[in-house]
Design an enzyme around this catalytic site. Structure first.
Site, PDB file in Angstrom:
ATOM      1  N   HIS A 207      44.315  38.930  31.176  1.00 28.67           N
ATOM      2  CA  HIS A 207      43.710  39.880  30.353  1.00 28.67           C
ATOM      3  C   HIS A 207      44.959  40.728  29.719  1.00 28.67           C
ATOM      4  O   HIS A 207      45.701  41.251  30.605  1.00 28.67           O
ATOM      5  CB  HIS A 207      42.866  40.870  30.993  1.00 28.67           C
ATOM      6  CG  HIS A 207      42.350  41.975  29.767  1.00 28.67           C
ATOM      7  ND1 HIS A 207      41.361  41.578  29.062  1.00 28.67           N
ATOM      8  CD2 HIS A 207      42.820  43.164  29.567  1.00 28.67           C
ATOM      9  CE1 HIS A 207      41.055  42.889  28.381  1.00 28.67           C
ATOM     10  NE2 HIS A 207      41.967  43.640  28.500  1.00 28.67           N
ATOM     11  N   CYS A 208      45.239  40.695  28.476  1.00 29.61           N
ATOM     12  CA  CYS A 208      46.392  41.447  27.891  1.00 29.61           C
ATOM     13  C   CYS A 208      45.981  42.836  27.264  1.00 29.61           C
ATOM     14  O   CYS A 208      45.223  42.847  26.390  1.00 29.61           O
ATOM     15  CB  CYS A 208      46.879  40.495  26.752  1.00 29.61           C
ATOM     16  SG  CYS A 208      48.539  41.044  26.065  1.00 29.61           S
TER      17      CYS A 208
END
Length: 393
Positions: free
Chosen positions: A189-190
């Site tokens: 997850h960025c």
């Protein structure tokens, strides 16, 4: 002269903080001040801040900070997206304000006024594509297709159901606790994208990293050429050698030219240092993710393989230790056998050294070209996947 030293110290401190924050966990920095600074930035400073807030404002202040932390770190939010847009917008504005007046110049033509704007626009477009595209959400409508596309390897992936989505969990997928959804071929997850990086948008994420690396390099080189052009146009070298009797050699001229640049173009120098540092960091991130893609591995799977290999090594060592203990006990119980000399027992090979090496058997790695093709043309975008979906529906 004091201003020049302030600028130099500012650049060194910025470089140290950036490298410590992003690279402090690397093995090469273990036991160094870089590792200590990384721990302070990522953990220590926040803990001290919490203690300070608790001492001054009590439990209400601490709970307020923890609720802000929950929103920023554990829930989808656009904070880092806004920061990215602010950084790229402010950087482009400062470059335009300080350097566009010298374009066209001795080394750069006027077209760079427009190519720079186009390059920034493409970077923002890739950012939006990565941020708002579907990463490959696993739903009831497509779960059977993903199950067929990604078979279980029965090593790090086994057949199971997602406890949150209540759907069969395809291999290589993971439930993201921040986005609250299962993502196929989950990488990570960025926060900068406020989105997961998965099967469908890994290509955009790679393009984003590569383009911004090239963009920072372009900006660094362009500003360098602007400053070199000013040196030529103002005939700085000629003035130093003719009017100030400075020796016409690189070692002698460099300090004078450096002092002149820092005094006259300090904003451009700071921008060059900033973009050069960011370009190196982006190059490292891109190289890491490109290597993952070419071996058909994800960041999530890297951690899974590390845990699996570590567990297998401990298991093998435990078995070897058990076998060695049994052999030692049987040797002590055997009668009539002469005792082994201390010298020979000292040089005897340890049974732990005979344990078998644990091999990473990645069944999803099908060769350089196939792995590259899978990233550029995701499985769920192919006609075969869509046909299978229509048949099942």
């Amino acid at each position: 002269m004091a201003v020049h030293w302030v600028l130099i110290c500012h650049g060194l401190v910025t470089l140290t903080v950036v490298v410590s924050f992003f690279c402090g966990q690397w093995p090469i920095f273990q036991g160094t001040p870089i590792s200590s600074i990384h721990r302070f930035i990522t953990f220590g400073a926040y803990q001290y801040f919490l203690k300070f807030v608790g001492a001054v404002f009590g439990d209400k202040g601490t709970n307020l900070i923890l609720s802000v932390e929950y929103y920023c770190c554990d829930r989808p939010n656009p904070i880092l997206q806004i920061i990215y847009l602010a950084i790229i917008g402010a950087t482009y504005y400062i470059i335009a304000k300080t350097s566009f007046s010298y374009i066209p110049g001795y080394y750069l033509s006027g077209i760079h006024r427009y190519t720079s704007m186009l390059a920034v626009g493409i970077g923002i477009l890739l950012f939006l594509l990565t941020s708002f595209s579907d990463p490959g959400t696993v739903k009831a409508e497509n779960v059977s297709q993903y199950l067929s596309a990604y078979p279980y390897d029965n090593i790090i992936y086994t057949e199971k159901e997602c406890s949150t989505c209540k759907l069969p969990k395809p291999a290589r997928s993971k439930h993201c606790s921040i986005c609250n959804r299962c993502v196929a071929r989950f990488d990570h997850h960025c926060g900068w994208m406020n989105n997961c990086i998965g099967e469908r948008n890994t290509r955009y994420f790679l393009a984003f990293l590569l383009w911004h690396f090239l963009l920072c390099m372009y900006g660094t080189i362009a500003i360098g050429l602007v400053l070199a052009g000013r040196l030529k146009e103002l005939r700085v070298v000629y003035i130093l050698t003719v009017y100030y009797d400075v020796d016409n050699s690189f070692g002698t001229l460099a300090p004078y030219i450096g002092q002149w640049l820092l005094g006259s173009y300090n904003s451009q120098i700071l921008l060059m240092v900033f973009m050069a540092i960011v370009s190196l960091l982006l190059a490292g991130f891109f190289a890491y993710h490109a290597n993952l893609c070419l071996t058909n591995t994800t960041t999530n799977e890297t951690f899974k393989w590390q845990d699996y290999i570590s567990w297998q090594k401990k298991l093998s060592e435990a078995r070897a230790s058990t076998a060695a203990l049994k052999a030692s006990i049987s040797g002590m119980n055997s009668e009539g056998k002469p005792p082994e000399s201390k010298c020979r027992s000292f040089f005897r090979r340890s049974p732990l050294e005979d344990t078998e090496a644990v091999v990473k058997n990645n069944v999803y790695d099908k060769g350089f070209f196939h792995n590259f093709y899978e990233v550029i043309f995701p499985v769920s975008t192919r006609a075969s996947f869509l046909q299978t979906k229509s048949k099942s529906s």
